[in-house]
Design an enzyme around this catalytic site. Structure first.
Site, PDB file in Angstrom:
ATOM      1  N   LEU A 550      48.083  46.671  44.461  1.00 45.49           N
ATOM      2  CA  LEU A 550      46.957  46.229  45.270  1.00 45.49           C
ATOM      3  C   LEU A 550      45.631  46.752  44.729  1.00 45.49           C
ATOM      4  O   LEU A 550      44.641  46.026  44.643  1.00 45.49           O
ATOM      5  CB  LEU A 550      47.157  46.674  46.727  1.00 45.49           C
ATOM      6  CG  LEU A 550      46.022  46.305  47.699  1.00 45.49           C
ATOM      7  CD1 LEU A 550      45.877  44.800  47.779  1.00 45.49           C
ATOM      8  CD2 LEU A 550      46.299  46.905  49.071  1.00 45.49           C
ATOM      9  N   GLN A 553      44.634  44.778  41.758  1.00 45.83           N
ATOM     10  CA  GLN A 553      44.273  43.386  42.009  1.00 45.83           C
ATOM     11  C   GLN A 553      42.865  43.265  42.579  1.00 45.83           C
ATOM     12  O   GLN A 553      42.166  42.291  42.336  1.00 45.83           O
ATOM     13  CB  GLN A 553      45.277  42.752  42.984  1.00 45.83           C
ATOM     14  CG  GLN A 553      46.681  42.622  42.428  1.00 45.83           C
ATOM     15  CD  GLN A 553      47.646  42.085  43.469  1.00 45.83           C
ATOM     16  OE1 GLN A 553      47.232  41.491  44.458  1.00 45.83           O
ATOM     17  NE2 GLN A 553      48.936  42.298  43.263  1.00 45.83           N
ATOM     18  N   CYS A 554      42.423  44.262  43.340  1.00 49.20           N
ATOM     19  CA  CYS A 554      41.092  44.234  43.938  1.00 49.20           C
ATOM     20  C   CYS A 554      40.091  44.928  43.012  1.00 49.20           C
ATOM     21  O   CYS A 554      40.455  45.811  42.229  1.00 49.20           O
ATOM     22  CB  CYS A 554      41.092  44.940  45.296  1.00 49.20           C
ATOM     23  SG  CYS A 554      42.203  44.187  46.499  1.00 49.20           S
ATOM     24  N   THR A 555      38.837  44.535  43.117  1.00 49.62           N
ATOM     25  CA  THR A 555      37.778  45.204  42.358  1.00 49.62           C
ATOM     26  C   THR A 555      37.391  46.459  43.113  1.00 49.62           C
ATOM     27  O   THR A 555      36.656  46.409  44.102  1.00 49.62           O
ATOM     28  CB  THR A 555      36.559  44.285  42.199  1.00 49.62           C
ATOM     29  OG1 THR A 555      36.965  43.075  41.567  1.00 49.62           O
ATOM     30  CG2 THR A 555      35.488  44.948  41.351  1.00 49.62           C
ATOM     31  N   VAL A 556      37.915  47.600  42.694  1.00 48.27           N
ATOM     32  CA  VAL A 556      37.636  48.875  43.349  1.00 48.27           C
ATOM     33  C   VAL A 556      36.497  49.549  42.602  1.00 48.27           C
ATOM     34  O   VAL A 556      36.643  49.955  41.447  1.00 48.27           O
ATOM     35  CB  VAL A 556      38.888  49.783  43.357  1.00 48.27           C
ATOM     36  CG1 VAL A 556      38.566  51.111  44.029  1.00 48.27           C
ATOM     37  CG2 VAL A 556      40.036  49.075  44.068  1.00 48.27           C
TER      38      VAL A 556
END
Length: 692
Positions: A550, A553-556
């Site tokens: 996760l 997959q996300c732009t952190v």
């Protein structure tokens, strides 16, 4: 000095300049404060001595004109005014205008004769505004007067007006600038009248009230005032009352005086006063005059006749129209004072396509509004989730719960822009962008073709494309299309504490598809040889989301990253639009031999890339050349897209190594592998020799 030359001294009159906010405030006050009260009201205006050549001699009023003791803008001079707002149009026409002007002239004369104007020189700069507001039609009738006292005989010049640079050497001018800045900094607001005292090579600026002290010591005094005029040979209107004051107090002692019409240009940290005028004026005394001299000063209208003016604000007083005026105000002020060459019209009419309506897309859209961009299209295929509103500035909590799964991002963002500024032409498009490495099944071909055609149409109809998408491969198709259509592309990407903002090269090919110029050997790279987002890669884009957790997959990223990167992306576009070569602007790096002349763009440098490292609060501006085997912008890819269209794209989507084979990357990898030299240690080498 030419002793044989004499001429009458002429002055440049003020031009009234009233901002839309002034009329809005007057209408509000008439409705909610004044009602039928038509007694005189104190207001204020400002003028400025730093306008570039060609600008009129302006007296400016905005909504702050009604605010008591409001501080004028930086380096502007206060003018005190009297507002006579009549209740009827007949009252406006029939009021005794001569009486009004004579009364104000008498107040100026009293300030001069009593000596109050020596202590408070702003008493010399007065104005009168006669108005009638028809609030049913939002028609405003108005007439300005800038009262000036007239001497018994006209002032005469003893020599032609000279530039300050013709009188003082550069060292004296530099010293004068320093003394002027120090003098003005000692007051809470700028002072419009002062004296220049020269003792040998030392320049000094002092208050007007200290003039007598220097004259008693037989010290040379030059009278000076901040001059709003920009004309080469004529001083501005404020000099008229100043000369009356000098004539009254020192005319019997001085046969002639020197006057500096002080004009102060400042741009990019460089100050210039050399265009100021130096006048030598023949004096006569007015000390024996007991009665107030004749007063003149009513402004001429647009027909160059003495008469009132009419402004029709029936459309602009509409809240939507008023917001448009307010949005443009800051930009126009930038052009008036700081950037006279700023091309705001080009920025306003630029059609911007934002691919991605997430964290970057929302902030880029907001910043574009600030620059006056009127046409913005946002593309996304996601929905607003509960984690979005705190990071994505165009969404609110209701967007998450209004519909099942959340509102469509692109549509919600476009509607939010209209709520912020109703004058924007914003559109949201829910669209999925096909990507290499994401296989297109037989059943999905029709939808994919429609998506490709829609994206192609959007890029064709816009001038600038922002790549603000989450994945590397989602940027590939827009890059290919924009390269084929020669569109300006601004790309922005985020890491955890790093960001990239770049513009794609503006590749130009002749009819045979060969670059029109050979790449130069210098470090400065022309705009048509700059690389795109994919030019530094030696592998084709693929599915970057496969087998990722996760957080992968996300732009952190750190919350402030998107604001920094988004602002820089918009500023980069605007700088490109201001450069004379637009998309072909060379890639500035801002260091060493690569530092280009910032004057080529009114906003300064136009870099190729901006890479930021927030952990070190550092930015660098590298520039890189286009790669002839690039999988997105190279000649082979662009030509293949133009000739085969969707069939070419389908191969790129479904065949893993198709792009690498097409561009020659596969062959390059093989040649590299074959050229590798394997090292053996001595023992292995001798063992193999023994066995042989």
């Amino acid at each position: 000095m030419d002793e044989t030359w004499t001429g009458a001294l002429q002055f440049v009159p003020f031009n009234s300049f009233l901002d839309g906010g002034f009329w809005h405030k007057l209408a509000y006050n008439k409705l909610n404060v004044y009602a039928l009260d038509d007694t005189v009201k104190d207001i204020q205006a400002s003028y400025y001595n730093g306008d570039p050549s060609g600008m009129p001699c302006r007296m400016s009023l905005d909504h702050t004109a009604f605010t008591e003791n409001a501080k004028p803008p930086t380096r502007c001079l206060r003018a005190r005014g009297s507002l006579f707002n009549t209740n009827t149009l007949d009252g406006f026409k029939e009021i005794n205008k001569k009486s009004l002007l004579d009364k104000l002239g008498g107040e100026i004369w009293e300030a001069i004769t009593s000596g109050r104007a020596l202590e408070d020189t702003s008493l010399l700069s007065r104005f009168l505004l006669l108005t009638y507001a028809d609030l049913k039609k939002y028609h405003f009738y108005y007439w300005f007067a800038f009262p000036c006292l007239c001497p018994p005989t006209d002032y005469r010049l003893l020599n032609k007006p000279r530039k300050l640079s013709d009188v003082y050497v550069q060292a004296q001018t530099t010293q004068l600038i320093d003394k002027y800045n120090t003098f003005q900094a000692s007051f809470t607001e700028s002072v419009g009248y002062f004296i220049i005292v020269q003792d040998g090579d030392t320049m000094c600026i002092d208050k007007l009230c200290n003039t007598q002290k220097y004259l008693d010591n037989n010290t040379k005094v030059v009278f000076a005032f901040t001059d709003p005029s920009t004309m080469d040979d004529y001083p501005g209107w404020p000099l008229r009352n100043f000369l009356v004051l000098i004539s009254y107090h020192w005319g019997s002692r001085l046969d002639n005086i020197d006057v500096v019409c002080f004009r102060y240009l400042s741009r990019s940290g460089v100050h210039d006063v050399n265009h100021s005028l130096f006048l030598t004026v023949k004096m006569s005394s007015m000390a024996d005059m007991s009665a107030c001299p004749k007063c003149v000063g009513w402004e001429k209208n647009e027909r160059d006749k003495l008469g009132p003016r009419l402004v029709n604000l029936s459309s602009s007083m509409d809240p939507v129209r008023l917001s448009e005026s307010a949005v443009d105000l800051n930009l126009k002020l930038m052009r008036w004072r700081l950037l006279p060459n700023l091309d705001l019209e080009t920025v306003a009419k630029t059609k911007c396509l934002l691919l991605g309506a997430g964290t970057l897309g929302c902030n880029v859209a907001r910043c574009l509004l600030g620059w006056g961009v009127r046409n913005i299209t946002l593309v996304d295929n996601g929905r607003v989730s509960y984690s979005n509103p705190v990071r994505q500035t165009l969404f609110v909590f209701d967007d998450c719960k209004k519909t099942a799964g959340g509102c469509l991002k692109a549509l919600a963002a476009a509607e939010a822009l209209k709520k912020i500024f109703p004058g924007v032409n914003s559109e949201g498009v829910n669209l999925s962008i096909p990507m290499p490495g994401h296989t297109v099944s037989e059943s999905a071909i029709k939808q994919t073709r429609e998506d490709v055609e829609k994206l192609d149409s959007l890029i064709s109809s816009h001038d600038a494309v922002f790549l603000l998408l989450d994945t590397r491969e989602s940027r590939w198709l827009p890059t290919v299309m924009a390269a084929a259509k020669k569109k300006i592309v601004i790309c922005s990407a985020l890491g955890f504490d790093t960001f990239l903002v770049m513009r794609h090269g503006y590749q130009s090919y002749d009819e045979q598809g060969i670059s029109q110029q050979k790449a130069p050997l210098s470090k400065i790279i022309p705009g048509n040889h700059l690389g795109c987002y994919f030019c530094n890669d030696v592998v084709a884009p693929g599915d970057s989301t496969k087998d990722r957790t996760l957080d992968q997959q996300c732009t952190v990223s750190r919350p402030g990253m998107s604001f920094i990167a988004s602002a820089l992306a918009v500023e980069l576009l605007v700088s490109v639009l201001q450069h004379p070569e637009r998309g072909c602007a060379p890639g500035d790096t801002g260091t060493g031999d690569d530092f280009l002349d910032a004057d080529s763009c009114s906003l300064g440098l136009v870099p190729h890339q901006i890479r930021g490292f927030l952990s070190r609060f550092q930015q660098i501006m590298p520039a890189s050349r286009a790669f002839d085997k690039c999988t997105a912008c190279s000649k082979m890819v662009v030509d293949q897209y133009k000739s085969e269209g969707f069939n070419f794209l389908l191969k790129a989507f479904n065949e893993t190594h198709y792009l690498e084979d097409l561009t020659g990357l596969t062959q390059m990898h093989q040649e590299t592998a074959e050229a590798e030299v394997w090292d053996y240690d001595d023992e292995d080498e001798f063992s193999s020799m023994d066995s042989s």
